[in-house]
Design a protein around this motif. Structure first.
Motif, PDB file in Angstrom:
ATOM      1  N   PHE A  16     -11.011  71.958  52.276  1.00  0.00           N
ATOM      2  CA  PHE A  16     -11.995  70.885  52.432  1.00  0.00           C
ATOM      3  C   PHE A  16     -11.306  69.580  52.091  1.00  0.00           C
ATOM      4  CE2 PHE A  16     -15.096  67.886  50.869  1.00  0.00           C
ATOM      5  CZ  PHE A  16     -16.187  68.025  51.717  1.00  0.00           C
ATOM      6  N   VAL A  17     -11.393  68.620  52.991  1.00  0.00           N
ATOM      7  CA  VAL A  17     -10.923  67.258  52.728  1.00  0.00           C
ATOM      8  C   VAL A  17     -12.099  66.340  52.988  1.00  0.00           C
ATOM      9  CG1 VAL A  17      -9.379  65.399  53.490  1.00  0.00           C
ATOM     10  CG2 VAL A  17      -8.523  67.750  53.342  1.00  0.00           C
ATOM     11  N   GLY A  18     -12.454  65.541  51.997  1.00  0.00           N
ATOM     12  CA  GLY A  18     -13.553  64.595  52.137  1.00  0.00           C
ATOM     13  C   GLY A  18     -13.157  63.238  51.610  1.00  0.00           C
ATOM     14  N   LEU A  40     -10.531  53.202  49.584  1.00  0.00           N
ATOM     15  CA  LEU A  40     -11.298  54.439  49.544  1.00  0.00           C
ATOM     16  C   LEU A  40     -12.134  54.520  48.286  1.00  0.00           C
ATOM     17  CD1 LEU A  40      -8.468  56.908  50.665  1.00  0.00           C
ATOM     18  CD2 LEU A  40     -10.141  55.711  52.102  1.00  0.00           C
ATOM     19  N   GLY A  41     -13.232  55.221  48.398  1.00  0.00           N
ATOM     20  CA  GLY A  41     -14.055  55.558  47.250  1.00  0.00           C
ATOM     21  C   GLY A  41     -13.643  56.929  46.737  1.00  0.00           C
ATOM     22  N   ASN A  42     -14.610  57.831  46.623  1.00  0.00           N
ATOM     23  CA  ASN A  42     -14.315  59.186  46.162  1.00  0.00           C
ATOM     24  C   ASN A  42     -13.533  59.964  47.218  1.00  0.00           C
ATOM     25  OD1 ASN A  42     -15.704  58.856  43.707  1.00  0.00           O
ATOM     26  ND2 ASN A  42     -17.650  59.344  44.682  1.00  0.00           N
ATOM     27  N   VAL A  43     -12.613  60.791  46.749  1.00  0.00           N
ATOM     28  CA  VAL A  43     -11.828  61.651  47.620  1.00  0.00           C
ATOM     29  C   VAL A  43     -11.852  63.061  47.024  1.00  0.00           C
ATOM     30  CG1 VAL A  43      -9.533  62.139  48.572  1.00  0.00           C
ATOM     31  CG2 VAL A  43     -10.310  59.769  48.358  1.00  0.00           C
ATOM     32  N   VAL A  44     -12.083  64.057  47.884  1.00  0.00           N
ATOM     33  CA  VAL A  44     -12.107  65.453  47.454  1.00  0.00           C
ATOM     34  C   VAL A  44     -11.156  66.263  48.338  1.00  0.00           C
ATOM     35  CG1 VAL A  44     -13.508  67.554  47.249  1.00  0.00           C
ATOM     36  CG2 VAL A  44     -14.498  65.331  46.638  1.00  0.00           C
ATOM     37  N   VAL A  45     -10.269  67.017  47.685  1.00  0.00           N
ATOM     38  CA  VAL A  45      -9.397  67.954  48.390  1.00  0.00           C
ATOM     39  C   VAL A  45      -9.468  69.281  47.639  1.00  0.00           C
ATOM     40  CG1 VAL A  45      -7.053  68.499  49.153  1.00  0.00           C
ATOM     41  CG2 VAL A  45      -7.839  66.112  49.149  1.00  0.00           C
ATOM     42  N   ILE A  46      -9.963  70.302  48.316  1.00  0.00           N
ATOM     43  CA  ILE A  46     -10.035  71.648  47.751  1.00  0.00           C
ATOM     44  C   ILE A  46      -9.285  72.574  48.703  1.00  0.00           C
ATOM     45  CG2 ILE A  46     -11.533  73.549  46.994  1.00  0.00           C
ATOM     46  CD1 ILE A  46     -12.048  70.975  45.415  1.00  0.00           C
ATOM     47  N   HIS A  47      -8.385  73.370  48.176  1.00  0.00           N
ATOM     48  CA  HIS A  47      -7.652  74.330  49.010  1.00  0.00           C
ATOM     49  C   HIS A  47      -7.726  75.689  48.346  1.00  0.00           C
ATOM     50  CE1 HIS A  47      -4.802  76.016  51.771  1.00  0.00           C
ATOM     51  NE2 HIS A  47      -4.588  74.845  52.339  1.00  0.00           N
ATOM     52  N   ARG A  48      -8.072  76.690  49.126  1.00  0.00           N
ATOM     53  CA  ARG A  48      -8.180  78.033  48.586  1.00  0.00           C
ATOM     54  C   ARG A  48      -6.860  78.774  48.703  1.00  0.00           C
ATOM     55  NH1 ARG A  48     -12.998  81.197  50.815  1.00  0.00           N
ATOM     56  NH2 ARG A  48     -12.457  82.521  49.040  1.00  0.00           N
ATOM     57  N   ILE A  49      -6.708  79.762  47.831  1.00  0.00           N
ATOM     58  CA  ILE A  49      -5.560  80.664  47.833  1.00  0.00           C
ATOM     59  C   ILE A  49      -6.084  82.097  47.754  1.00  0.00           C
ATOM     60  CG2 ILE A  49      -3.870  79.052  46.865  1.00  0.00           C
ATOM     61  CD1 ILE A  49      -4.492  80.405  44.111  1.00  0.00           C
ATOM     62  N   GLY A  50      -5.189  83.038  47.952  1.00  0.00           N
ATOM     63  CA  GLY A  50      -5.570  84.440  47.867  1.00  0.00           C
ATOM     64  C   GLY A  50      -5.889  85.005  49.237  1.00  0.00           C
ATOM     65  N   ARG A  51      -6.568  86.130  49.234  1.00  0.00           N
ATOM     66  CA  ARG A  51      -6.891  86.855  50.469  1.00  0.00           C
ATOM     67  C   ARG A  51      -8.172  86.290  51.064  1.00  0.00           C
ATOM     68  NH1 ARG A  51      -4.285  91.273  51.112  1.00  0.00           N
ATOM     69  NH2 ARG A  51      -4.711  92.755  52.763  1.00  0.00           N
ATOM     70  N   LEU A  71     -19.763  69.443  47.547  1.00  0.00           N
ATOM     71  CA  LEU A  71     -18.618  68.543  47.668  1.00  0.00           C
ATOM     72  C   LEU A  71     -19.016  67.248  48.376  1.00  0.00           C
ATOM     73  CD1 LEU A  71     -15.830  71.142  48.484  1.00  0.00           C
ATOM     74  CD2 LEU A  71     -16.344  70.069  46.282  1.00  0.00           C
ATOM     75  N   TYR A  72     -19.867  67.346  49.378  1.00  0.00           N
ATOM     76  CA  TYR A  72     -20.391  66.151  50.052  1.00  0.00           C
ATOM     77  C   TYR A  72     -21.154  65.279  49.049  1.00  0.00           C
ATOM     78  CZ  TYR A  72     -23.064  63.195  53.216  1.00  0.00           C
ATOM     79  OH  TYR A  72     -23.631  62.112  53.843  1.00  0.00           O
ATOM     80  N   ASP A  73     -22.014  65.894  48.241  1.00  0.00           N
ATOM     81  CA  ASP A  73     -22.757  65.144  47.225  1.00  0.00           C
ATOM     82  C   ASP A  73     -21.808  64.461  46.247  1.00  0.00           C
ATOM     83  OD1 ASP A  73     -25.147  65.912  48.390  1.00  0.00           O
ATOM     84  OD2 ASP A  73     -25.560  67.489  46.913  1.00  0.00           O
ATOM     85  N   ARG A  74     -20.715  65.116  45.896  1.00  0.00           N
ATOM     86  CA  ARG A  74     -19.703  64.531  44.987  1.00  0.00           C
ATOM     87  C   ARG A  74     -19.079  63.289  45.612  1.00  0.00           C
ATOM     88  NH1 ARG A  74     -15.711  62.643  42.526  1.00  0.00           N
ATOM     89  NH2 ARG A  74     -14.526  63.655  40.902  1.00  0.00           N
ATOM     90  N   LEU A  75     -18.853  63.335  46.925  1.00  0.00           N
ATOM     91  CA  LEU A  75     -18.274  62.184  47.609  1.00  0.00           C
ATOM     92  C   LEU A  75     -19.191  60.961  47.539  1.00  0.00           C
ATOM     93  CD1 LEU A  75     -16.829  64.063  50.686  1.00  0.00           C
ATOM     94  CD2 LEU A  75     -15.484  62.710  49.054  1.00  0.00           C
ATOM     95  N   LYS A  76     -20.484  61.183  47.605  1.00  0.00           N
ATOM     96  CA  LYS A  76     -21.449  60.082  47.578  1.00  0.00           C
ATOM     97  C   LYS A  76     -21.791  59.610  46.167  1.00  0.00           C
ATOM     98  CE  LYS A  76     -25.101  60.565  49.989  1.00  0.00           C
ATOM     99  NZ  LYS A  76     -26.299  61.048  50.672  1.00  0.00           N
ATOM    100  N   SER A  77     -21.561  60.422  45.157  1.00  0.00           N
ATOM    101  CA  SER A  77     -22.038  60.116  43.811  1.00  0.00           C
ATOM    102  C   SER A  77     -21.335  58.906  43.203  1.00  0.00           C
ATOM    103  CB  SER A  77     -21.867  61.324  42.896  1.00  0.00           C
ATOM    104  OG  SER A  77     -20.495  61.558  42.630  1.00  0.00           O
TER     105      SER A  77
END
Length: 154
Positions: free
Chosen positions: A100-102, A80-91, A22-28
């Motif tokens: 993750f917020v980047g 802003l440039g690239n923005v990443v937000v990933i949120h998990r669900i489940g157990r 995800l960090y690499d995605r932010l820089k790409s």
């Protein structure tokens, strides 16, 4: 899809995520960004409730739209440039990744502010529900007034 929307990666998923990827995605593909700020939330122990696991639910479709709107609000406030937000669900177990917020930006001040803004508004406005589980019981968690106060600071 707008150029700004193409710079967003927003997902709700059960699977774990790779912070490095995800960090690499932010820089790409974004040589204009001189700062990358990331936040990773993990499942922590709550001594008072003896929580051993947590279960996260969401409202499919609505949750993703809420996250997109939060990111769009951040883009209206900061360049802003690239923005990443990933949120998990489940157990999820103790020490598992939850969120993750980047944010990439030309300047660190914008990146720090936007990352905190996104996280504060995610806690306030995104339709997620959290259940804490211990050996004896399960209990849904109420939204904290401190989360509402943090978002109201903006």
């Amino acid at each position: 899809m707008s150029d700004q929307a193409a710079k967003n990666l927003i997902k709700v998923q059960a699977e774990d995520f790779s912070i490095g990827e995800l960090y690499d995605r932010l820089k790409s593909n974004d040589a204009s960004s001189g700062a990358v700020v990331t936040f990773t939330g993990i499942v922590r122990e709550h001594v008072e409730t003896q929580m051993q696991e947590m279960f996260l639910e969401h409202y499919p479709g609505m949750t993703e739209r809420a996250l997109e709107q939060i990111v769009e609000q951040a883009r209206q406030r900061w360049q802003l440039g690239n923005v990443v937000v990933i949120h998990r669900i489940g157990r999820l177990s103790l020490n598992d990744n939850i969120v993750f917020v980047g944010v990439a930006s030309g300047h660190r001040v914008n990146a720090f502010a936007a990352a905190q803004f996104i996280m504060d508004y995610l806690k306030k406005d995104a339709p997620f529900w959290k259940k804490e589980i211990n050996a004896q019981s399960e209990a849904w968690v109420e939204q904290k007034s401190s989360d509402l106060d943090a978002a109201n600071q903006w």
